[in-house]
Design an enzyme around this catalytic site. Structure first.
Site: not given
Length: 489
Positions: A78-79, A237
């Site tokens: 992520m991110h 995830d």
């Protein structure tokens, strides 16, 4: 029919082939490099993700009836900030989830814009790993790159785009950008304005189980897969791992011991931790979840054994650990700074309590326990919100260790359910692809029919009591050394 789940991790992409009944037919893993251009920075080249994923799909499907592959979906780190220009070419390496360069931007968002405003706009406050601070960093430090941005994407969304030609994201992954109005499941106009970007630069939003498009004809021909193969949006995830462990619906828990570590609590209702120590995100099942995330979990054990001890035999090292609950050595697992619940990119890994009789096994034990103690920090926040958790599923590379699972059960004093297929985000991705194809009516139905618990680790009252006392000591260490971290970095 057959379904492909793609888990785009930090060190490798794992691809999984699942049949309609949820049986895993084959798993393939392919590694790619990770770059640290400055201390605390972490980057990757999206083209590496694409190359290894594409070749991985070829390898995964080389022995199956390719005409039966009906869908592909994802779980992804992520991110990470992926930015594309007018030609949909990658402008610069992706800035990853565990990158710590945005301390100034994070402070600006939390202190100048204000935590209350951020929570109002997005249900969360700024953390150094989130995507919005990264956008502000690029605007400040790489203005020419910022001007070239046509699309802003997350890592697994880049794969979905390359496969389908659609600029897309899903609600769960977008929740971690600090750009999504999580409650209303739409982009936050206020946050886009703060970052100086437009909604046109953002991908189209989908639920995780929705179809974004089909495989590009030229890719279908090269891969030998049907052009009708559906590409589903997928999930971040942790949300994908939660699907893969059956942590959907209301009030269920999953702990992931991957590169990062998470405690994930599913909920049908939208809710926010008033202290913002836990993230309030959309879930891949169409509902919501609370999540505590630590930046270094199984990666702490990998660092300790690979880099410091110099061994790849993890199981052998753990055989020497016999005195649980009696270790006098403690380890703060903040090798990349920390997110939940401390939100401190300056935090660092720390051993404390060493004496002349400290052994190698004591220090290995301290690393494993330190990760479990840090997960309990977030668990305590959930308990303070009135959330009662009596059991959890577990997944991730660290979950393959019987010793670590026993520590988790006793340090948190809850039952730990082990599932038949510990494939986490890859299995969750394949399940989302199956739902997108109508194989199952909902994500919850898919989880009910596919996920099977095969073992449960029960906490032992005497050992849990020992760890209760040890956790009390662990919880005092970070507040005592917090100010030192700022001075020594």
């Amino acid at each position: 029919m057959l379904y492909i789940g793609v888990d785009l991790g930090t060190s490798a992409v794992k691809l999984l082939l699942m049949d309609a009944e949820g049986r895993i037919q084959k798993v393939v893993s392919r590694e790619y490099p990770l770059s640290f251009p400055h201390p605390g920075w972490s980057e990757q080249n999206p083209e590496d993700w694409w190359r290894e994923s594409f070749e991985g799909i070829k390898e995964l499907t080389e022995e199956c009836d390719k005409s039966q592959v009906a869908g592909i979906s994802f779980g992804g780190q992520m991110h990470g900030l992926v930015i594309l220009d007018e030609q949909d070419e990658v402008i610069r390496p992706a800035i990853l989830w565990n990158d710590g360069r945005t301390a100034k931007e994070t402070e600006y968002l939390n202190q100048v814009i204000g935590r209350e405003k951020l929570s109002e706009y997005t249900a969360n406050i700024a953390f150094a790993g989130f995507t919005a601070p990264k956008i502000l960093w690029v605007r400040e430090h790489e203005p020419e790159n910022f001007k070239r941005i046509r699309k802003i994407m997350l890592p697994k969304d880049y794969l979905a785009y390359k496969l389908s030609g659609v600029h897309c994201s899903d609600m769960s992954d977008a929740s971690g950008m600090l750009l999504l109005d999580v409650k209303n499941r739409c982009w936050s106009k206020e946050m886009l304005d703060i970052c100086g970007i437009s909604e046109e630069q953002m991908p189209k939003l989908f639920e995780s189980y929705e179809t974004v498009g089909t495989l590009k004809p030229e890719l279908a021909e090269e891969l030998g897969l049907p052009a009708s193969c559906k590409i589903a949006a997928g999930a971040g995830d942790n949300a994908a791992a939660a699907v893969g462990t059956g942590t959907v619906g209301d009030g269920r828990c999953n702990i992931s011991l991957g590169t990062s570590g998470t405690i994930f609590i599913s909920s049908r209702a939208f809710g926010v931790d008033p202290h913002n120590a836990l993230h309030a995100f959309a879930h891949a099942d169409g509902n919501y979840h609370l999540m505590g995330c630590m930046l270094s979990a199984a990666s702490c054990n990998k660092w300790w054994l690979d880099e410091i001890i110099g061994t790849g035999d993890y199981a052998k090292e753990q055989e020497k650990i016999t005195k649980l609950g009696e270790n006098h050595v403690f380890f703060l697992p903040y090798l990349m700074g920390e997110r939940s619940p401390h939100n401190n990119p300056d935090a660092r890994g720390t051993f404390i309590g060493l004496t002349m009789d400290t052994t190698r096994a004591d220090m290995t034990q301290a690393v494993l326990e330190g990760v479990a103690f840090a997960i309990r920090d977030s668990f305590e926040v959930a308990k303070a919100l009135g959330i009662q958790i009596e059991r959890t599923k577990i997944c991730g590379g660290g979950a393959k260790s019987p010793l670590w699972k026993k520590m988790i059960a006793n340090i948190l004093n809850i039952k730990v359910d082990v599932i038949e297929a510990e494939e986490g985000p890859a299995l969750g991705g394949a399940m989302l692809a199956a739902v997108a194809n109508g194989e199952y009516a909902s994500v919850e139905e898919a989880a009910e029919r596919i996920v099977r618990v095969v073992d449960t680790i029960e906490p032992e009252p005497e050992l849990a009591a020992k760890y209760e006392e040890k956790y009390g000591k662990f919880a005092k260490i970070y507040p005592a050394v917090k100010e030192l971290f700022t001075e020594i970095i």
